[in-house]
Design an enzyme around this catalytic site. Sequence first.
Site, PDB file in Angstrom:
ATOM      1  N   HIS A  32     -19.039 -22.388 -28.079  1.00 20.85           N
ATOM      2  CA  HIS A  32     -18.812 -22.227 -29.637  1.00 20.85           C
ATOM      3  C   HIS A  32     -19.123 -23.560 -30.116  1.00 20.85           C
ATOM      4  O   HIS A  32     -19.238 -24.585 -29.643  1.00 20.85           O
ATOM      5  CB  HIS A  32     -17.329 -21.844 -29.618  1.00 20.85           C
ATOM      6  CG  HIS A  32     -16.910 -20.454 -29.152  1.00 20.85           C
ATOM      7  ND1 HIS A  32     -15.688 -19.896 -29.605  1.00 20.85           N
ATOM      8  CD2 HIS A  32     -17.811 -19.446 -28.456  1.00 20.85           C
ATOM      9  CE1 HIS A  32     -15.583 -18.738 -29.046  1.00 20.85           C
ATOM     10  NE2 HIS A  32     -17.027 -18.463 -28.328  1.00 20.85           N
ATOM     11  N   GLU A  44     -17.369 -25.438 -32.024  1.00 21.02           N
ATOM     12  CA  GLU A  44     -16.438 -26.512 -31.863  1.00 21.02           C
ATOM     13  C   GLU A  44     -16.873 -27.236 -30.502  1.00 21.02           C
ATOM     14  O   GLU A  44     -16.627 -28.405 -30.270  1.00 21.02           O
ATOM     15  CB  GLU A  44     -15.047 -26.044 -32.055  1.00 21.02           C
ATOM     16  CG  GLU A  44     -14.671 -25.388 -33.081  1.00 21.02           C
ATOM     17  CD  GLU A  44     -14.722 -23.720 -33.082  1.00 21.02           C
ATOM     18  OE1 GLU A  44     -15.989 -23.324 -32.559  1.00 21.02           O
ATOM     19  OE2 GLU A  44     -13.859 -23.097 -33.650  1.00 21.02           O
ATOM     20  N   CYS A  90     -10.817 -20.266 -32.228  1.00 21.93           N
ATOM     21  CA  CYS A  90     -10.104 -19.418 -31.342  1.00 21.93           C
ATOM     22  C   CYS A  90      -9.208 -20.303 -30.094  1.00 21.93           C
ATOM     23  O   CYS A  90      -9.242 -21.257 -30.511  1.00 21.93           O
ATOM     24  CB  CYS A  90     -11.133 -18.596 -30.500  1.00 21.93           C
ATOM     25  SG  CYS A  90     -12.150 -19.743 -29.465  1.00 21.93           S
ATOM     26  N   CYS A 118     -11.070 -22.947 -28.429  1.00 21.23           N
ATOM     27  CA  CYS A 118     -11.579 -24.313 -29.095  1.00 21.23           C
ATOM     28  C   CYS A 118     -10.224 -24.900 -29.657  1.00 21.23           C
ATOM     29  O   CYS A 118     -10.384 -26.209 -29.588  1.00 21.23           O
ATOM     30  CB  CYS A 118     -12.476 -23.762 -30.187  1.00 21.23           C
ATOM     31  SG  CYS A 118     -13.913 -23.041 -29.729  1.00 21.23           S
TER      32      CYS A 118
END
Lengths: 151, 151
Positions: B55, B57, B85, B88
């Site tokens: 992801h 992040e 999420c 993260c």
Amino acid sequence: MTRWPLPEYMQMALAQAREAADSGEVPIGAVVVKDGRVIAAGRNGPRESHDPTSHAEIEAIRAAARALGNERLEGCELWVTLEPCAMCAGAIAHARIARLYYGASDPKGGAVEHGARVFEHEQCLHRPEVYPGIGEAESADLLRGFFRERR
Amino acid sequence: MTRWPLPEYMQMALAQAREAADSGEVPIGAVVVKDGRVIAAGRNGPRESHDPTSHAEIEAIRAAARALGNERLEGCELWVTLEPCAMCAGAIAHARIARLYYGASDPKGGAVEHGARVFEHEQCLHRPEVYPGIGEAESADLLRGFFRERR
């Protein structure tokens, strides 16, 4: 101690945890199993790798996805020595891990049966089957021994 | 659209998101800033990298920790186009990110103001300051455009 023979996958996860301790990292280990075959292993190592995401579960999941050439680990099991934190529980969901086996519970940092309880919200798009407590005593002993030595 | 000029860091995160879309990945982007300097950027890319943890992040945090040679990003800001999420948010806590700025809210997968609300449990050992809504419309437009094209 657990009164039945520990499944070999949890023994392998514990061996990974011991390897982490030998490197001065908090002893947590994990393996990913598919169709009865270990396809990846990982252990905690954020300090030496300068990577705050380097938890045993993340390392094992990333290695398994590389090995399979697929970011979805459908039908895979993750065996890990400690209850996953929020980051790792989230990664387990994203990876579509089918079954999660873990050793010791972690009231201070866990996010499966404690705190954020990541799998229990509708925002969690995949929930693994969860089997806690396998190798619980062995895992907790490793962690206690590690922190005792450092005190 | 946001009615004031977007901070350049969010503009850079949006540029990362557009790069993700150009590669066929869900458009989410992030940058890590320390003392007014961008030290790392990342964008969503789990498919092409076969990495379910890829992801925006996580990529930006891992790159920043590598750049600083430290798994703790003390005093750093993370700018990301979408509400993080659970995975993260957990990584943000582990990395000790001081301030989190994000664009659009994510009722379906977010874990800051939705669902697991990772930062709100005592198991979360570090809580960043959180500033939502900066570049919200631009981020949501990018995501809507991406999914519309794929339908």
